[in-house]
Design an enzyme around this catalytic site. Structure first.
Site, PDB file in Angstrom:
ATOM      1  N   ARG A  68     -24.420  28.811   9.052  1.00 32.67           N
ATOM      2  CA  ARG A  68     -25.400  28.056   9.830  1.00 32.67           C
ATOM      3  C   ARG A  68     -26.586  28.926  10.226  1.00 32.67           C
ATOM      4  O   ARG A  68     -27.161  28.781  11.289  1.00 32.67           O
ATOM      5  CB  ARG A  68     -24.731  27.412  11.055  1.00 32.67           C
ATOM      6  CG  ARG A  68     -23.735  26.335  10.635  1.00 32.67           C
ATOM      7  CD  ARG A  68     -22.792  25.875  11.707  1.00 32.67           C
ATOM      8  NE  ARG A  68     -23.478  25.384  12.872  1.00 32.67           N
ATOM      9  CZ  ARG A  68     -23.161  25.736  14.125  1.00 32.67           C
ATOM     10  NH1 ARG A  68     -22.179  26.587  14.341  1.00 32.67           N
ATOM     11  NH2 ARG A  68     -23.811  25.254  15.151  1.00 32.67           N
ATOM     12  N   MET A  69     -26.948  29.852   9.311  1.00 30.44           N
ATOM     13  CA  MET A  69     -28.115  30.718   9.511  1.00 30.44           C
ATOM     14  C   MET A  69     -28.805  30.918   8.164  1.00 30.44           C
ATOM     15  O   MET A  69     -28.207  30.734   7.108  1.00 30.44           O
ATOM     16  CB  MET A  69     -27.699  32.092  10.053  1.00 30.44           C
ATOM     17  CG  MET A  69     -27.134  32.087  11.460  1.00 30.44           C
ATOM     18  SD  MET A  69     -26.920  33.781  12.095  1.00 30.44           S
ATOM     19  CE  MET A  69     -25.801  34.472  10.887  1.00 30.44           C
ATOM     20  N   SER A  70     -30.082  31.298   8.226  1.00 30.32           N
ATOM     21  CA  SER A  70     -30.813  31.735   7.037  1.00 30.32           C
ATOM     22  C   SER A  70     -31.696  32.903   7.464  1.00 30.32           C
ATOM     23  O   SER A  70     -31.814  33.197   8.659  1.00 30.32           O
ATOM     24  CB  SER A  70     -31.656  30.588   6.469  1.00 30.32           C
ATOM     25  OG  SER A  70     -32.615  30.156   7.427  1.00 30.32           O
ATOM     26  N   THR A 128     -21.484  27.161   6.404  1.00 28.60           N
ATOM     27  CA  THR A 128     -20.493  28.055   7.026  1.00 28.60           C
ATOM     28  C   THR A 128     -21.145  28.998   8.031  1.00 28.60           C
ATOM     29  O   THR A 128     -20.714  29.108   9.179  1.00 28.60           O
ATOM     30  CB  THR A 128     -19.758  28.869   5.946  1.00 28.60           C
ATOM     31  OG1 THR A 128     -19.209  27.968   4.992  1.00 28.60           O
ATOM     32  CG2 THR A 128     -18.635  29.695   6.562  1.00 28.60           C
ATOM     33  N   ASP A 143     -37.377  28.928   2.911  1.00 34.42           N
ATOM     34  CA  ASP A 143     -36.708  27.710   3.386  1.00 34.42           C
ATOM     35  C   ASP A 143     -37.531  26.496   2.960  1.00 34.42           C
ATOM     36  O   ASP A 143     -38.626  26.275   3.469  1.00 34.42           O
ATOM     37  CB  ASP A 143     -36.589  27.778   4.912  1.00 34.42           C
ATOM     38  CG  ASP A 143     -35.733  26.658   5.484  1.00 34.42           C
ATOM     39  OD1 ASP A 143     -35.469  25.698   4.747  1.00 34.42           O
ATOM     40  OD2 ASP A 143     -35.340  26.761   6.662  1.00 34.42           O
ATOM     41  N   ASP A 172     -24.532  13.509   1.301  1.00 32.27           N
ATOM     42  CA  ASP A 172     -25.285  13.805   0.079  1.00 32.27           C
ATOM     43  C   ASP A 172     -24.989  15.179  -0.506  1.00 32.27           C
ATOM     44  O   ASP A 172     -25.352  15.465  -1.638  1.00 32.27           O
ATOM     45  CB  ASP A 172     -26.795  13.669   0.325  1.00 32.27           C
ATOM     46  CG  ASP A 172     -27.288  14.586   1.440  1.00 32.27           C
ATOM     47  OD1 ASP A 172     -26.476  15.376   1.979  1.00 32.27           O
ATOM     48  OD2 ASP A 172     -28.484  14.523   1.775  1.00 32.27           O
ATOM     49  N   ASP A 198     -25.104  10.339  10.260  1.00 27.39           N
ATOM     50  CA  ASP A 198     -25.843  11.591  10.363  1.00 27.39           C
ATOM     51  C   ASP A 198     -27.036  11.386  11.278  1.00 27.39           C
ATOM     52  O   ASP A 198     -27.737  10.374  11.168  1.00 27.39           O
ATOM     53  CB  ASP A 198     -26.331  12.047   8.985  1.00 27.39           C
ATOM     54  CG  ASP A 198     -25.270  12.849   8.258  1.00 27.39           C
ATOM     55  OD1 ASP A 198     -24.425  13.448   8.936  1.00 27.39           O
ATOM     56  OD2 ASP A 198     -25.286  12.866   7.022  1.00 27.39           O
ATOM     57  N   GLU A 210     -38.220  21.405   8.097  1.00 33.11           N
ATOM     58  CA  GLU A 210     -38.219  22.231   9.306  1.00 33.11           C
ATOM     59  C   GLU A 210     -38.729  23.637   9.001  1.00 33.11           C
ATOM     60  O   GLU A 210     -39.537  24.204   9.749  1.00 33.11           O
ATOM     61  CB  GLU A 210     -36.803  22.314   9.898  1.00 33.11           C
ATOM     62  CG  GLU A 210     -36.292  21.012  10.472  1.00 33.11           C
ATOM     63  CD  GLU A 210     -35.603  20.153   9.426  1.00 33.11           C
ATOM     64  OE1 GLU A 210     -35.758  20.464   8.222  1.00 33.11           O
ATOM     65  OE2 GLU A 210     -34.926  19.183   9.804  1.00 33.11           O
TER      66      GLU A 210
END
EC number: 7.2.2.6
Length: 681
Positions: A381-383, A379, A343, A517, A306, A347
């Protein structure tokens, strides 16, 4: 230095291991064990005049054989003792405590106090600050600091919280602050701590396929030598009559010769090498579910790593807001902060902080806004956030492009240029869109760890291919991959893409190792040959992996591979040394033993050994002592060096192959001289 108590306990255990039930487990040493019993019996028969065997000489052979068996037992007991000492410290963390079992998850006052050993799977428990977590589980409500030093040895508390990949807690650890509601995932006897104790004690250690294969080879060699030795009695009797000189070899000498020629050195140390390998892994704070996993680590030739936490420092930081034409930087910062309020990643928090620092944008009343937060998923890949008929999303450029296009919007070419510029600089671009209008890009800065390039160079020398796995776009991934020095990368990685990549390499005959993880990592972990799950990860990830890293450090994978290779090297080196020893002892003893019948063989007595009696005693004493001298090497392991497999093999063959041939000649001659000077022979 090992504790005095471990040595003392090992001495006691080595005598207990003289039980026939335990000796049967090691066929090679069983041969020595039976030989010791026969030699002892012959001594007593000679003592009472029933046999013609020389009583003093036979007693010496019998005692040396018993010490050989004891030395082999001692090697295994020392290795087990180190594991047992570690297990004792873990047992201190495992104690029965009272747990608050909730009748209803919504009512924390309605509890039943039950012993932790009586908890069942899916029970809900409520744990407060300064209390011990009663059993392994998943946090379903709350966030708290947990002291895991009893298991990991790390004194700094770690955060455990509901949701995400930091929800797993371990029984026996202690809550330092706040409170947690935990769903129990293991019963007494099956907990993570129980498994750790069983593994380090060796109770659940099974022989690996390589160990079994090597033991079959050693047993086969022993049977061949047994057959050869058994024929010596009638052969020498016939030969002595035909030659008219010399005499038939004695039964005592046949037993001694068999023990000298059998691969007793590696036979004595084989078990301790395996146990010590497991112990070294435990000392690195890694729990292996089987010895097979450690061996696989030694054969791994592809590493999936990773990017975040392994290659880069892990906490990407927002450094700039870059708006598209017609949008102000403050407008972009405001939308970026709103999308990141919920979030909890480093980041996400850095975006909130940057907006505050640049434009003094502070908290909002989300209840009045009727806000609904949209969490990040692998899936989408956004918030983002939905509030008062407004929709804000942030995420990877391609994911946002798909989202905007699917909703009838237009994705500006200018944004592509910004994304390319950020990615080309090695940063991570996150595109922000409000009400289907692209506002601009958040620049997240990645910092490559010091020294990783050199480590990857070492891995390349070992013939191991490194592949960086990242959710970043291809341009960002390529820039970081070039800076870090990895061989390849997988950009915009999804769980399905990871799984397919592993299968592809396995189809080509490679052994693949990876870390993970999250629940989304579980399929790939289950497929990988060496799968290291993080202790902070989800229960699904731990169950899918065949190793668990208690420190939750992704870089540990490189150390695991090194430990695996060291285990295989140690076993191979000592096997080479043992076989070379047997060849040397053969050429040292046979000429001296038979020159009474065949005087011509005296020319082959290159070492000038005094007599057949001296030769046999010297060889069998060396055979016993070499086990003791090699115990530290079997426990510590052969030093591993980062070099191509061919060079490493040549180096070890020179040291342990040539060394195994030379050492017996020198040692047997010195022992022979000592026995002669002391007047023993």
């Amino acid at each position: 230095m090992m504790e005095k108590g471990i040595w003392k306990d090992a001495l006691i255990q080595s005598t207990k291991k003289l039980s026939p039930k335990l000796q049967v487990k090691n066929p090679v040493m069983l041969l020595v064990y039976v030989g010791a019993i026969l030699a002892t019996s012959l001594y007593f028969l000679g003592f009472f005049g029933i046999s013609d065997e020389k009583s003093g000489y036979t007693l010496a052979i019998a005692l040396i054989l018993w010490f050989t068996v004891l030395f082999a037992n001692f090697a295994e007991a020392i290795a087990e003792g180190r594991g047992r000492a570690q297990a004792d410290s873990l047992k201190m963390a495992r104690k029965d405590v009272l747990a608050r079992k909730l009748k209803h998850i919504d009512d924390k006052t309605d509890v039943i106090e039950v012993a932790s050993n009586d908890l069942k799977k899916d029970d809900i428990v409520y744990v407060l600050a300064n209390e011990q977590i009663p059993m392994d589980g998943e946090v379903i409500e709350g966030a708290a600091s947990v002291d895991e030093s009893a298991i990991t040895g790390e004194s700094a508390p770690v955060i455990r919280e509901s949701g995400g990949d930091r929800s797993a807690v371990t029984g026996g650890t202690t809550l330092v602050s706040d409170w947690l509601v935990i769903r129990v995932t293991a019963v007494s006897g099956e907990s993570f701590l129980d498994k750790m104790i069983a593994m380090v004690e060796g109770a659940s250690r099974k022989k690996t396929p390589n160990e079994i294969a090597l033991q079959i080879l050693l047993v086969t060699l022993s049977i061949i030598f047994l057959a050869v030795s058994a024929t010596l009695l009638p052969f020498t009797e016939f030969a002595s009559k035909q030659a008219g000189s010399g005499s038939a070899i004695s039964i005592t000498n046949v037993i001694a010769l068999l023990v000298c020629l059998a691969p007793t050195t590696i036979g004595a140390l084989l078990s301790s090498i395996g146990i010590a390998g497991m112990s070294r892994l435990n000392q690195a704070n890694v729990l292996a579910m089987s010895g097979r996993a450690i061996e696989a680590a030694g054969d791994v030739d592809v590493l999936l790593l990773d990017k975040t936490g392994t290659i880069t420092l892990g906490n990407r930081k927002a450094s700039e807001f870059i708006p598209v034409d017609g949008v102000t930087e403050q407008e972009l910062a405001d939308a970026a902060q709103l999308s990141s309020i919920a979030d909890e990643t480093a980041e996400g928090r850095s975006i909130v902080v940057l907006a505050k620092e640049r434009f003094d944008i502070r908290g909002r009343d989300f209840a009045e806004m009727h806000a609904e937060f949209v969490p990040f998923t692998a899936t989408t890949r956004m918030s983002g956030i939905d509030y008062q008929e407004n929709t804000i999303r942030k995420g990877a450029a391609d994911a946002v492009r798909t989202y905007v296009t699917a909703n009838g919007g237009t994705y500006p070419q200018e944004c592509d240029a910004i994304v390319s510029k950020v990615a080309g600089a090695g940063g991570t671009p996150l595109v922000v869109v409000r009400n289907n209008k692209v506002l601009g890009v958040i620049y997240l800065k990645d910092i490559v760890k010091n020294g990783v390039k050199e480590r990857f160079l070492d891995l390349r020398k070992m013939g191991i291919k490194t592949i960086m796995i990242t959710g970043d776009n291809p341009m960002t991934a390529a820039a970081i991959a070039a800076e870090a020095g990895v061989d390849d990368f997988l950009a915009e990685a999804t769980p399905e893409a990871k799984l397919e990549l592993i299968r592809e390499y396995q189809r080509e005959g490679h052994l693949v190792a990876m870390t993970g993880d999250g629940t989304n990592d579980a399929p790939a972990l289950a497929q990988a040959d060496v799968a290291v799950a993080m202790n902070t990860g989800t229960q699904a990830a731990k169950e899918a992996g065949n190793m668990v890293d208690l420190d939750s450090s992704p870089t540990k994978l490189i150390d695991i591979v090194r430990i695996g290779k060291q285990l295989l090297m140690t076993r191979g080196a000592l096997t080479t040394f043992s076989v070379a020893n047997d060849l040397a002892k053969y050429f040292a003893i046979i000429p001296v033993l038979f020159y009474g019948i065949f005087p011509q063989l005296e020319a082959l007595n290159l070492m000038g050994l005094t007599s057949p009696t001296s030769a046999i005693l010297s060889a069998i004493i060396y055979n016993a002592l070499i086990i003791i001298f090699l115990i530290p090497l079997s426990l510590k392991g052969v030093k591993y060096r980062e070099m191509p497999a061919g060079k490493l093999l040549s180096r070890n063959m020179l040291i342990y192959g040539l060394g195994g041939l030379v050492a017996p000649f020198i040692a047997i001659k010195l022992i022979d001289m000592l026995l002669t000077v002391l007047g023993i022979v």
